[in-house]
Motif scaffolding. Structure first.
Motif, PDB file in Angstrom:
ATOM      1  N   LEU A   1     -20.212  -6.380  36.472  1.00  0.00           N
ATOM      2  CA  LEU A   1     -21.609  -5.934  36.475  1.00  0.00           C
ATOM      3  C   LEU A   1     -21.770  -4.814  37.498  1.00  0.00           C
ATOM      4  N   ASN A   2     -22.891  -4.140  37.451  1.00  0.00           N
ATOM      5  CA  ASN A   2     -23.184  -3.073  38.410  1.00  0.00           C
ATOM      6  C   ASN A   2     -23.995  -3.637  39.570  1.00  0.00           C
ATOM      7  N   LEU A   3     -23.400  -3.613  40.745  1.00  0.00           N
ATOM      8  CA  LEU A   3     -24.035  -4.151  41.932  1.00  0.00           C
ATOM      9  C   LEU A   3     -24.878  -3.103  42.638  1.00  0.00           C
ATOM     10  N   GLY A   4     -25.978  -3.569  43.203  1.00  0.00           N
ATOM     11  CA  GLY A   4     -26.780  -2.767  44.108  1.00  0.00           C
ATOM     12  C   GLY A   4     -27.145  -3.611  45.312  1.00  0.00           C
ATOM     13  N   PHE A   5     -27.632  -2.980  46.360  1.00  0.00           N
ATOM     14  CA  PHE A   5     -27.923  -3.698  47.595  1.00  0.00           C
ATOM     15  C   PHE A   5     -29.403  -3.581  47.945  1.00  0.00           C
ATOM     16  N   GLU A   6     -29.968  -4.691  48.358  1.00  0.00           N
ATOM     17  CA  GLU A   6     -31.320  -4.709  48.899  1.00  0.00           C
ATOM     18  C   GLU A   6     -31.256  -5.458  50.220  1.00  0.00           C
ATOM     19  N   GLY A   7     -31.058  -4.696  51.307  1.00  0.00           N
ATOM     20  CA  GLY A   7     -30.870  -5.306  52.612  1.00  0.00           C
ATOM     21  C   GLY A   7     -29.624  -6.161  52.615  1.00  0.00           C
ATOM     22  N   PRO A   8     -29.726  -7.457  53.008  1.00  0.00           N
ATOM     23  CA  PRO A   8     -28.550  -8.327  53.075  1.00  0.00           C
ATOM     24  C   PRO A   8     -28.155  -8.936  51.734  1.00  0.00           C
ATOM     25  N   ARG A   9     -28.807  -8.492  50.656  1.00  0.00           N
ATOM     26  CA  ARG A   9     -28.590  -9.099  49.349  1.00  0.00           C
ATOM     27  C   ARG A   9     -27.919  -8.119  48.399  1.00  0.00           C
ATOM     28  N   ALA A  10     -26.882  -8.613  47.691  1.00  0.00           N
ATOM     29  CA  ALA A  10     -26.275  -7.856  46.598  1.00  0.00           C
ATOM     30  C   ALA A  10     -26.867  -8.366  45.293  1.00  0.00           C
ATOM     31  N   ILE A  11     -27.261  -7.439  44.429  1.00  0.00           N
ATOM     32  CA  ILE A  11     -27.977  -7.806  43.201  1.00  0.00           C
ATOM     33  C   ILE A  11     -27.363  -7.075  42.011  1.00  0.00           C
ATOM     34  N   ALA A  12     -27.321  -7.781  40.882  1.00  0.00           N
ATOM     35  CA  ALA A  12     -26.972  -7.153  39.607  1.00  0.00           C
ATOM     36  C   ALA A  12     -27.878  -7.734  38.530  1.00  0.00           C
ATOM     37  N   ARG A  13     -28.362  -6.860  37.631  1.00  0.00           N
ATOM     38  CA  ARG A  13     -29.178  -7.286  36.497  1.00  0.00           C
ATOM     39  C   ARG A  13     -28.547  -6.727  35.231  1.00  0.00           C
ATOM     40  N   HIS A  14     -28.493  -7.587  34.210  1.00  0.00           N
ATOM     41  CA  HIS A  14     -27.856  -7.119  32.974  1.00  0.00           C
ATOM     42  C   HIS A  14     -28.360  -7.950  31.802  1.00  0.00           C
ATOM     43  N   ARG A  15     -28.660  -7.270  30.698  1.00  0.00           N
ATOM     44  CA  ARG A  15     -29.052  -7.979  29.478  1.00  0.00           C
ATOM     45  C   ARG A  15     -27.793  -8.305  28.679  1.00  0.00           C
ATOM     46  N   LEU A  16     -27.530  -9.604  28.532  1.00  0.00           N
ATOM     47  CA  LEU A  16     -26.385 -10.068  27.761  1.00  0.00           C
ATOM     48  C   LEU A  16     -26.807 -10.307  26.318  1.00  0.00           C
ATOM     49  N   ARG A  17     -25.960  -9.877  25.394  1.00  0.00           N
ATOM     50  CA  ARG A  17     -26.188 -10.121  23.968  1.00  0.00           C
ATOM     51  C   ARG A  17     -25.062 -10.976  23.416  1.00  0.00           C
ATOM     52  N   ALA A  18     -25.305 -11.549  22.242  1.00  0.00           N
ATOM     53  CA  ALA A  18     -24.350 -12.493  21.653  1.00  0.00           C
ATOM     54  C   ALA A  18     -22.937 -11.925  21.691  1.00  0.00           C
ATOM     55  N   GLY A  19     -22.019 -12.710  22.247  1.00  0.00           N
ATOM     56  CA  GLY A  19     -20.626 -12.297  22.341  1.00  0.00           C
ATOM     57  C   GLY A  19     -20.258 -11.637  23.654  1.00  0.00           C
ATOM     58  N   ASP A  20     -21.238 -11.223  24.449  1.00  0.00           N
ATOM     59  CA  ASP A  20     -20.942 -10.589  25.739  1.00  0.00           C
ATOM     60  C   ASP A  20     -20.357 -11.615  26.712  1.00  0.00           C
ATOM     61  N   LYS A  21     -19.410 -11.129  27.510  1.00  0.00           N
ATOM     62  CA  LYS A  21     -18.765 -11.972  28.522  1.00  0.00           C
ATOM     63  C   LYS A  21     -18.675 -11.181  29.814  1.00  0.00           C
ATOM     64  N   VAL A  22     -19.111 -11.792  30.923  1.00  0.00           N
ATOM     65  CA  VAL A  22     -19.045 -11.134  32.226  1.00  0.00           C
ATOM     66  C   VAL A  22     -18.574 -12.157  33.263  1.00  0.00           C
ATOM     67  N   PHE A  23     -18.175 -11.643  34.430  1.00  0.00           N
ATOM     68  CA  PHE A  23     -17.720 -12.532  35.497  1.00  0.00           C
ATOM     69  C   PHE A  23     -18.114 -11.960  36.846  1.00  0.00           C
ATOM     70  N   CYS A  24     -18.109 -12.812  37.840  1.00  0.00           N
ATOM     71  CA  CYS A  24     -18.179 -12.371  39.231  1.00  0.00           C
ATOM     72  C   CYS A  24     -17.336 -13.328  40.056  1.00  0.00           C
ATOM     73  N   ALA A  25     -16.743 -12.811  41.116  1.00  0.00           N
ATOM     74  CA  ALA A  25     -15.843 -13.600  41.946  1.00  0.00           C
ATOM     75  C   ALA A  25     -16.122 -13.307  43.409  1.00  0.00           C
ATOM     76  N   LEU A  26     -16.334 -14.352  44.167  1.00  0.00           N
ATOM     77  CA  LEU A  26     -16.484 -14.241  45.618  1.00  0.00           C
ATOM     78  C   LEU A  26     -15.155 -14.635  46.243  1.00  0.00           C
ATOM     79  N   SER A  27     -14.600 -13.773  47.089  1.00  0.00           N
ATOM     80  CA  SER A  27     -13.293 -14.050  47.680  1.00  0.00           C
ATOM     81  C   SER A  27     -13.349 -13.854  49.182  1.00  0.00           C
ATOM     82  N   TRP A  28     -12.415 -14.466  49.887  1.00  0.00           N
ATOM     83  CA  TRP A  28     -12.347 -14.386  51.341  1.00  0.00           C
ATOM     84  C   TRP A  28     -10.884 -14.538  51.763  1.00  0.00           C
ATOM     85  N   GLY A  29     -10.606 -14.203  53.015  1.00  0.00           N
ATOM     86  CA  GLY A  29      -9.237 -14.322  53.503  1.00  0.00           C
ATOM     87  C   GLY A  29      -8.281 -13.520  52.650  1.00  0.00           C
TER      88      GLY A  29
END
Length: 654
Positions: free
Chosen positions: A193-221
């Motif tokens: 997805l396309n990320l944007g920042f609003e202060g301490p918050r990362a935000i993404a908005r997206h309209r999903l349609r039938a068959g669409d697949k997306v992911f996000c992953a939070l990683s550390w270390g």
């Protein structure tokens, strides 16, 4: 006249009792055996600590709505159509229905294969196995039909909400970012997805349609996130395979309650900190035992009192490797220090100084919020019994009695024999005056009794005779001093006050189940120490535990009562109570520390290891009874049972 399109009114939202905090039982639990996460039904990650289970939190909205969260879900709907774990796994699946479409979200803390490159772990003390935590929280979305506006909002609040981070892009596009704060672990967010920042918050908005697949992953270390949805799906499937492989090694009876045993086993596995083998009492801190009250504690530590029940549960279900790792963790600690503590950090830490976090509002206003645990330096005499009993459970033959552990074992048995006459704070860690608690004396007897049996197995006649003599002395003193005029065991010497810990008397073999004092005690607790049939630890108005306010019924005590009723032959009553307790399971078959008896509301830290350990014990008691009934039903009328079948045969085998 041209018809104007109808204007869609804004969605109306409401919460239970107007509280912004979800019910405790509504949280989903994730683990990779290195960190844990709690996810609300809304799709909010509301509790997660990095880089290990007892570290300061990165997301703590469960304790204050402004203390960090990570939501992935529909923009205009916060109540899902359904939630479940993929069977046999720790993969959480949430199904969303909106007026315009349907979608499925899957959440998982990834587990991967042990890396083959050179170098050793700096934290892993147990024998390396084939898998290890990947340090990635993965969330995938698949739109099933129609269309849905999806929203991603990630706002870490480091150090229990005391620090906000600053986001920055780390790649050429909008799909990679990281956030950092002074002295805190750097956290990365990777998504298609396309990320944007609003202060301490990362935000993404997206309209999903039938068959669409997306992911996000939070990683550390050193966690490496997937780069594409295809890779994300593959690694999620690999983690599901890991959990399937683990649960398949267990020995689960073919019984309608099997699903409760399996989820309890997976939960206990998720509460084990794999690098050391330690077991967390619970994944959380300061969830209230009383709504809005002050009984709020940090349970992200290992209690020795859990040792015997943990080993019994895991060995019973066939998870010997995990049981052994926990056994080695606690015996390592006992070897390093002569004076046993009642609890330790999951890395073996001894000082667990308690402090309050006054900047947090607490779950639904329950304050103070505490981290650390002030009971760490209490004296509780049950520690020697549970440690020696754990050695006894671990030792199935002379060859399994580790010579290296014997000097440690001698010290612990001798400590129990030396101190059993002294008062202590008791199994429940009361912060009132020390007393001669009955359960503490019984567990000192366990130390001497199991020690004598181990000495006999080892061929050490001198210790076997001396410890048996001490066990008999403790036994006689408890039987003579701890009962009232009815023959009921009291909370401590010289009182008629009841305590649920007396249910351990038949469960640890202190007295046989057919002893009249056992029966009188179990039935007195059943009739006098219950609310709507569920068991209290004790009545707070009768026990000076150092705190004010009420508390709920303790889940472990209610399951103990199931086991004790079964032991004394009240199988129908035991089954009815067990069925009631199982009906109180969370929608995901998890249990908190306590249950409010009239509403079924879960209270206290969540999920609670002790509750699930007691469930395993209780359910296995009743499954054994059901197996005997089923065997009896298979005997044709007029025919004698074959040797070794039926209730008498089962009793002979036992």
């Amino acid at each position: 006249m041209t018809d104007k399109p109808a204007v869609k009114p804004p969605a109306r939202r409401s919460t239970l009792s107007g509280s912004p905090f979800p019910p405790i039982a509504e949280y989903g639990f994730l683990s990779n055996c290195e960190v844990t996460a709690l996810i609300a039904a809304s799709g909010n990650v509301e509790w997660m600590c990095l880089p290990r289970m007892d570290s300061p939190s990165v997301f703590a909205a469960i304790l204050d709505r402004g203390a960090g969260r990570f939501r992935l879900g529909p923009a205009d709907v916060t109540v899902p159509s359904g939630r479940r774990y993929l069977p046999g796994t720790m993969v959480l699946e949430t199904t969303w229905a909106t007026p315009t479409g349907w979608a499925v979200v899957r959440d998982v803390l990834l587990v991967g294969t042990w890396p083959r490159e050179p170098g050793r772990s700096t934290t892993h003390r147990r024998v390396p196995v084939d898998h290890k935590a990947e340090r990635v929280l993965l969330r995938t979305v698949r739109c099933l039909n129609g269309s849905i506006d999806f929203l991603l909002e990630c706002e870490p609040a480091f150090d229990y909400g005391r620090q906000r981070g600053t986001w920055r892009y780390t790649g050429d596009g909008y799909g990679q970012a990281e956030v950092a704060a002074d002295g805190e672990p750097r956290v990365r967010l990777t998504t298609d997805l396309n990320l944007g920042f609003e202060g301490p918050r990362a935000i993404a908005r997206h309209r999903l349609r039938a068959g669409d697949k997306v992911f996000c992953a939070l990683s550390w270390g050193d966690g490496v996130p997937p780069a594409t949805f295809a890779e994300a799906h593959q690694r999620l499937a690999g983690t599901a395979d890991y959990w399937h492989g683990w649960i398949s090694r267990g020995n689960f009876p073919d019984h309608p309650w099997r699903k409760y045993l399996q989820r309890s086993a997976l939960t206990l596995k998720g509460l084990i900190y794999a690098p050391t083998g330690a077991l967390l009492a619970a994944a959380t801190s300061s969830l209230p035992e009383t709504p809005g009250g002050e009984r709020n504690y940090d349970y992200r530590y290992t209690w020795l009192r859990d040792a015997t029940y943990m080993l019994w549960g895991l060995y019973t279900l066939g998870f010997d490797t995990d049981a052994n790792d926990f056994f080695y963790f606690i015996t390592d600690l006992a070897e390093q220090h002569d004076d046993l503590q009642i609890m330790y950090g999951i890395g073996g830490e001894r000082e667990l100084t308690e402090q309050t976090l006054d900047h947090l509002s607490g779950y639904d206003g329950a304050r103070p919020v505490r981290i650390g645990n002030g009971a760490w330096d209490q004296r509780q005499h049950d520690v020697w019994g549970v440690l020696v009993d754990s050695v006894y459970l671990h030792t199935r033959s002379r060859d399994a009695l580790d010579e290296r552990r014997w000097p440690m074992l001698v010290r612990q048995v001798e400590a129990a024999i030396t101190h059993w006459r002294e008062p202590d704070q008791g199994l429940w860690e009361v912060r009132g005056p020390a007393r001669h608690f009955t359960a503490s004396k019984v567990l000192c007897w366990v130390a001497a009794d199991r020690g004598a049996k181990l000495a006999q197995l080892r061929g050490d006649d001198e210790h076997a005779v001396a410890w048996r003599k001490a066990a008999d002395e403790i036994h006689a003193d408890v039987c003579a001093t701890a009962t009232d005029d009815r023959g009921v065991f009291g909370q401590y010497y010289g009182t008629t006050v009841l305590d649920a810990s007396a249910l351990l008397i038949p469960l640890v073999g202190f007295l046989p189940p057919d002893d009249e004092r056992v029966r009188a005690t179990v039935l007195a607790i059943t009739d006098e120490l219950t609310e709507d049939e569920l068991v209290l630890r004790y009545r707070v108005e009768e026990t000076d535990d150092g705190f004010s306010g009420e508390e709920g019924t303790f889940t472990i005590c209610s399951f103990w009562l199931v086991s004790a009723l079964s032991e004394i032959g009240e199988v129908d009553r035991a089954r009815a109570l067990c069925e009631k307790l199982l009906s109180y399971a969370s929608p995901l078959f998890l249990y908190a520390e306590e249950i409010e008896p009239h509403s079924g509301r879960h209270l206290g830290n969540f999920p609670q290891a002790f509750s699930h350990l007691a469930l395993i014990n209780a359910v296995m008691h009743l499954i054994s009874a059901d197996e005997r009934l089923s065997a009896d039903a298979m005997i044709m009328p007029g025919l004698d049972p074959a040797p070794g079948t039926g209730a008498e045969g089962a009793a002979d085998r036992d």
